[in-house]
Enzyme design. Sequence first.
Site, short mmCIF file in Angstrom:
data_model
loop_
_atom_site.label_atom_id
_atom_site.label_comp_id
_atom_site.label_asym_id
_atom_site.label_seq_id
_atom_site.Cartn_x
_atom_site.Cartn_y
_atom_site.Cartn_z
N SER A 1 -1.15 6.18 3.94
CA SER A 1 -2.50 6.11 4.38
C SER A 1 -2.12 6.86 5.81
CB SER A 1 -2.95 4.63 4.82
OG SER A 1 -4.10 4.56 5.79
N TYR B 1 -1.92 -4.12 7.64
CA TYR B 1 -1.79 -2.74 6.76
C TYR B 1 -1.32 -1.58 7.42
CZ TYR B 1 -3.87 0.61 3.77
OH TYR B 1 -3.98 1.72 2.65
#
Length: 302
Positions: free
Chosen positions: A175, A188
């Site tokens: 990501s 995350y």
Amino acid sequence: MDFKCLSCIVFFPIHIVYYILKASVYLILPSRRRTLIKEVVLITGGGRGIGRHLAQEFAKQGAKKVILWGRTEKCLKETCEEISQFGTECHYFLCDVANREEVYKQAKVVREKVGDVTILVNNAAVVHGKSLMDSDDDCLLKSQHINTMGQFWTTKAFLPRMLELQHGHVVCINSILSQSPIPGAIDYCTSKASSLAFMESLTLGLLDCPGVGCTTVLPFHTNTEMFQGMRVRFPALFPPLKPETVAERTVDAVRTNTAYVYMPWTMHALVVLKSFMPQAALEEIHKFSGSYTCMNTFKGRT
């Protein structure tokens, strides 16, 4: 200083310029794409979201076999049935990548029942979308175990055979938050930063291993259940990516042996800006883009 050392110093900048120019040419000219007809692809988190679209795309591009790993049998079974309609042999196995013993056990089962995995796609991930002080300790550990440590176990399980065969590819669906974190998703962002370091180290470590490559995909916010409710301040300028688009670019990167893929391409600029801009300027960018509040309406997967 001997002649060999001197020549290395002199030709080093020439080599660097050469590879920059070579990469620029490849951006313009179409790259040669390898066939996938002999590939056995294993996708973690393959039952839904990006994982499901990855399975479909690999099947469309002619992969010989597709193997799905996940924790929800209903989703795995549904995706497996979809892939079978493409005429691709598909199997699914229940496996929690956070569990090291379970990964090794299921890897053995896969080799015995399906065969050697030649493309490993580490896609499984979770996000809780809370600040550090509001996060449950077990939830924080869960994020690190699935998003980061799971890659250690799966790669250790399948990479040795790839090296023996001198044929294989390790893929990580990462990501852009690994390089540009946001508040409200500290678990995350941290796990993805660790995951990126893992892939960078692995990619460099495999430079002298013929036939085995790596691909790391760093997409912007993708429109999946996992990030349901995440709000972007300027959706017209930065629309959420479609999971099928991420899947298509990922499979294409595997076929062209591309090491890193940023989605969209403007994310390159973000990384460059972070390398030299002062912290105060970066904070203003975050305020302007609304990243401080983008997780305020986060719901996640329901």
